[in-house]
Design a protein around this motif. Structure first.
Motif, PDB file in Angstrom:
ATOM      1  N   LEU A  92       0.857  -1.179   0.000  1.00 27.94           N
ATOM      2  CA  LEU A  92       0.000   0.000   0.000  1.00 27.94           C
ATOM      3  C   LEU A  92       0.898   1.237   0.000  1.00 27.94           C
ATOM      4  N   ALA A  93       0.480   2.283  -0.685  1.00 32.60           N
ATOM      5  CA  ALA A  93       1.256   3.514  -0.719  1.00 32.60           C
ATOM      6  C   ALA A  93       1.511   3.993   0.701  1.00 32.60           C
ATOM      7  N   PRO A  94       2.712   4.511   0.984  1.00 32.88           N
ATOM      8  CA  PRO A  94       3.039   4.960   2.341  1.00 32.88           C
ATOM      9  C   PRO A  94       1.970   5.882   2.909  1.00 32.88           C
ATOM     10  N   GLY A  95       1.490   5.547   4.093  1.00 28.97           N
ATOM     11  CA  GLY A  95       0.453   6.329   4.756  1.00 28.97           C
ATOM     12  C   GLY A  95      -0.938   5.761   4.561  1.00 28.97           C
ATOM     13  N   ASP A  96      -1.148   5.027   3.454  1.00 31.37           N
ATOM     14  CA  ASP A  96      -2.482   4.477   3.192  1.00 31.37           C
ATOM     15  C   ASP A  96      -2.845   3.355   4.159  1.00 31.37           C
ATOM     16  N   ASP A 104       7.945   1.791 -12.566  1.00 29.40           N
ATOM     17  CA  ASP A 104       9.106   1.357 -13.328  1.00 29.40           C
ATOM     18  C   ASP A 104      10.312   1.228 -12.399  1.00 29.40           C
ATOM     19  N   ASP A 105      11.489   1.022 -12.980  1.00 27.11           N
ATOM     20  CA  ASP A 105      12.683   0.805 -12.162  1.00 27.11           C
ATOM     21  C   ASP A 105      13.097   2.036 -11.375  1.00 27.11           C
ATOM     22  N   GLU A 106      12.620   3.211 -11.796  1.00 27.80           N
ATOM     23  CA  GLU A 106      12.922   4.451 -11.073  1.00 27.80           C
ATOM     24  C   GLU A 106      11.823   4.806 -10.072  1.00 27.80           C
ATOM     25  N   GLY A 107      10.808   3.966  -9.970  1.00 22.07           N
ATOM     26  CA  GLY A 107       9.722   4.222  -9.037  1.00 22.07           C
ATOM     27  C   GLY A 107       8.654   5.151  -9.567  1.00 22.07           C
ATOM     28  N   LYS A 108       8.680   5.440 -10.873  1.00 22.19           N
ATOM     29  CA  LYS A 108       7.670   6.309 -11.470  1.00 22.19           C
ATOM     30  C   LYS A 108       6.475   5.477 -11.930  1.00 22.19           C
ATOM     31  N   GLU A 165      -8.796   6.701  -1.566  1.00 23.46           N
ATOM     32  CA  GLU A 165      -8.096   6.621  -0.283  1.00 23.46           C
ATOM     33  C   GLU A 165      -6.949   5.622  -0.298  1.00 23.46           C
ATOM     34  N   LEU A 166      -7.052   4.572  -1.118  1.00 28.99           N
ATOM     35  CA  LEU A 166      -6.082   3.483  -1.071  1.00 28.99           C
ATOM     36  C   LEU A 166      -5.433   3.267  -2.434  1.00 28.99           C
ATOM     37  N   SER A 167      -4.106   3.179  -2.438  1.00 29.98           N
ATOM     38  CA  SER A 167      -3.359   2.903  -3.668  1.00 29.98           C
ATOM     39  C   SER A 167      -2.373   1.770  -3.418  1.00 29.98           C
ATOM     40  N   ILE A 168      -2.375   0.812  -4.323  1.00 32.30           N
ATOM     41  CA  ILE A 168      -1.424  -0.298  -4.274  1.00 32.30           C
ATOM     42  C   ILE A 168      -0.303  -0.009  -5.266  1.00 32.30           C
ATOM     43  N   LEU A 169       0.927  -0.057  -4.803  1.00 33.51           N
ATOM     44  CA  LEU A 169       2.094   0.169  -5.664  1.00 33.51           C
ATOM     45  C   LEU A 169       2.666  -1.180  -6.076  1.00 33.51           C
ATOM     46  N   HIS A 170       2.761  -1.398  -7.377  1.00 31.88           N
ATOM     47  CA  HIS A 170       3.177  -2.693  -7.912  1.00 31.88           C
ATOM     48  C   HIS A 170       4.456  -2.529  -8.727  1.00 31.88           C
ATOM     49  N   SER A 171       5.502  -3.256  -8.349  1.00 32.68           N
ATOM     50  CA  SER A 171       6.785  -3.154  -9.054  1.00 32.68           C
ATOM     51  C   SER A 171       7.064  -4.363  -9.947  1.00 32.68           C
ATOM     52  N   GLY A 172       6.114  -5.274 -10.053  1.00 31.70           N
ATOM     53  CA  GLY A 172       6.347  -6.515 -10.783  1.00 31.70           C
ATOM     54  C   GLY A 172       6.425  -6.371 -12.284  1.00 31.70           C
TER      55      GLY A 172
END
Length: 443
Positions: A92-96, A123-127, A170-177
Motif C-alpha cells: 500500500l502507498a506509504p500512509g495508506d 518502473d525501475d525508477e519508481g515512477k 483513499e487506497l493505492s497499491i504500488l506494484h513493481s512486478g
C-alpha cells in the motif's frame, strides 16, 4: 453502550522465490495486521524461512498451474474478519495503511464485500507507468473466492454480483512486478500456457483473449496480438463498467497495431467507434485516432478527434484513464496547432501553440507553429512582426543569448523574413557573424 468491535485483518499472499521482496511485503502493514499468512508454492530460495522469521504463518501448496487455487487455499487459512491479499511485489502507498482500519470499520455494518483500490505500476525508477483498479481487500466469508488460473478475479462463487465499495481515492497499491528488471525474472511461457488453458475451457472470455493479445504483443508477435484483440472485441459485452481498463487496453493496443500495419481508415474508424461507444469517457481512443488521421493529412478529422480527447480529459479527468494522452499532452497540442494551420484556423493554431509554450517555452515546434499562425493569418495587418516581438518578450528574456538564438531559429523555421530581420537586430554584429558561420558549417 456496546463497545465497537475491532476489525481483524488477515494479510495473505502466495509466493515463490521472493526472498528479495518478502521482508518489505510483510513489513508495510505489520502494525495493523491481526495475522500474516504466506503460502509458498515451491520456492528454492529462503523465502519461506525469512517469512517465518518475520512472524508469518507459512504454509506450503504444491503448484498446480492455477493462481486461483493457490489464492483460495491461502484465503482458507485466514481467521480475520477481512483479508488483504497483496502480492510480494506490492505494498500500500506509504500512509495508506493507516487509512485501512477506519475504512473497514465503517464498512462492517454495510453490504460491502470488497473494496477497490487504485493499482499503480512502477518502473525501475519508481515512477508510475500505468494504473487501474483492483479488489485486493475483501470480507472473509464463505462464498467468496477466486476464479481463473491466471489474471484471477475475486467473485461470488454462485455467480451473483459482488458488492463492492469504492476505496480508490483513499487506497493505492504500488506494484513493481512489471518493471524492466522484474520482467526479466518472469516466466512468460508459463503465463501464455495458463492463458491458453483458460481459453480451451472458455473460448469466448473476452478479458482472457485480451491478456493473450498482451502476451503476443510483448513478445513482438503483432499478428498474433492483433488476432487475439480482434477476437476479444467480438465477445465484449454490450455494456462495460466505465472503469474496465482491461477492455480499454484491448482497444488501445489494437488501434496501435492497426496504425503500425497501415490499416485502412475505415477499418480503424470502425474499431474506434466501437471503443468510444462502450467506454465513452476514455480520451485515449480519440487521441490515437486524432494522431493517426493527422498523420494521414486528414487535418480536419485529426483536429476533431484531438479536441474530443482534450475535452474528455478536462471533463472526466485522468484517474485510471487518458494515460496515453496525458503522457503526450505537449505533442497533442502541437499536432492540434498544425491541424488548425493546415485548415486555415490560424487563431486556434495560435491558442494551441501558446498552450504548449506556457509550460514548455523551448518547444521549437510549438514556437514555429505560433509564428506561422501569426504570419499566415489572412489579415496580415492584425499581427505585425513588431507586435510579435513584443509578444515574445512576455515569454523570453531577450537579454539572454540562448533565448535570442532560439527565437532567431524559430523565425527562420517559420519562413517569416521580416520577423527574422527584427530579431537579428537584437544581436551584435560579432554575434551574428559567428551564428551565420556556425549555421553554414552545420549545413
Amino acid at each position: 453502550m456496546e463497545k465497537k468491535k475491532t476489525v481483524r485483518i488477515s494479510q495473505c499472499m502466495i509466493v515463490k522465490n521472493e526472498e528479495s521482496n518478502i521482508e518489505k511485503a510483510l513489513s508495510w502493514g505489520k502494525e495493523i495486521m491481526w495475522e500474516q499468512i504466506v503460502v509458498d508454492t515451491g520456492s528454492t530460495d529462503r523465502t519461506a524461512e525469512l517469512a517465518a522469521g518475520l512472524g508469518a504463518s507459512v504454509y506450503h501448496f504444491p503448484w498446480t498451474d492455477d493462481f486461483a487455487a493457490a489464492k483460495n487455499f491461502a484465503a482458507g487459512k485466514a481467521q480475520g474478519d477481512w483479508i488483504a491479499f497483496l502480492d510480494a511485489d506490492e505494498i500500500l502507498a506509504p500512509g495508506d495503511e493507516q487509512k485501512l482500519l477506519p475504512i473497514l470499520s465503517q464498512l462492517e455494518e454495510t453490504e460491502a464485500e470488497g473494496v477497490t483500490a487504485a493499482w499503480l505500476q512502477l518502473d525501475d525508477e519508481g515512477k508510475v507507468t500505468a494504473g487501474g483498479t483492483q479488489i485486493r481487500i475483501f470480507k472473509n466469508r464463505a462464498g467468496l473466492g477466486y476464479r481463473r488460473r491466471i489474471h484471477e478475479q475475486l467473485v461470488r462463487l454462485d455467480g451473483t454480483p459482488l458488492q463492492v465499495a469504492d476505496g480508490t481515492r483513499e487506497l493505492s497499491i504500488l506494484h513493481s512486478g512489471y518493471s524492466r528488471n522484474a520482467r526479466k525474472k518472469k516466466d512468460t511461457n508459463r503465463n501464455l500456457k495458463l492463458i491458453q488453458k483458460e481459453l480451451e475451457e472458455h473460448s469466448d472470455d473476452y478479458e482472457m483473449l485480451g491478456y493473450l493479445g498482451d502476451e503476443y504483443y510483448a513478445a513482438g508477435d503483432l499478428a498474433g496480438a492483433e488476432d487475439s484483440y480482434r477476437e476479444s472485441i467480438t465477445h465484449v459485452p454490450a455494456v462495460l463498467d466505465e472503469r474496465d481498463q482491461r477492455s480499454a487496453a484491448t482497444f488501445l493496443y489494437l488501434l496501435q497495431i492497426m496504425e503500425q500495419n497501415h490499416c485502412s481508415r475505415d477499418q480503424m474508424q470502425a474499431v474506434h467507434a466501437k471503443a468510444v461507444s462502450l467506454l465513452p469517457k476514455e480520451a485515449d481512443f480519440d487521441y490515437l485516432m486524432g494522431m493517426t488521421l493527422s498523420g494521414q493529412r486528414d487535418y480536419a478529422g485529426g483536429a476533431a478527434c484531438l479536441e474530443k480527447a482534450l475535452f474528455k480529459l478536462e471533463r472526466y479527468g485522468s484517474y485510471n484513464r487518458a494515460m496515453l494522452l496525458l503522457a503526450h499532452l505537449r505533442e497533442t497540442y502541437e499536432t492540434l496547432a498544425r491541424c488548425f494551420l493546415e485548415t486555415g484556423e490560424h487563431e486556434r493554431a495560435v491558442k494551441s501553440s501558446i498552450a504548449v509554450l506556457q509550460s514548455e517555452p523551448y518547444s521549437m515546434q510549438a514556437l514555429v507553429l505560433l509564428l506561422r499562425g501569426f504570419h499566415e493569418s489572412v489579415n496580415h495587418s492584425a499581427v505585425t512582426a513588431g507586435d510579435t516581438v513584443e509578444f515574445l518578450k512576455k515569454l523570453y528574456d531577450l537579454v539572454s543569448l540562448k533565448d535570442r538564438l532560439f527565437l532567431l531559429k524559430a523565425s527562420v523555421g517559420a519562413e517569416w523574413r521580416e520577423l527574422e530581420s527584427l530579431i537579428e537586430r537584437l544581436f551584435t554584429p560579432e554575434e551574428l557573424a559567428h551564428i551565420r558561420s556556425v549555421w553554414r558549417e552545420e549545413r
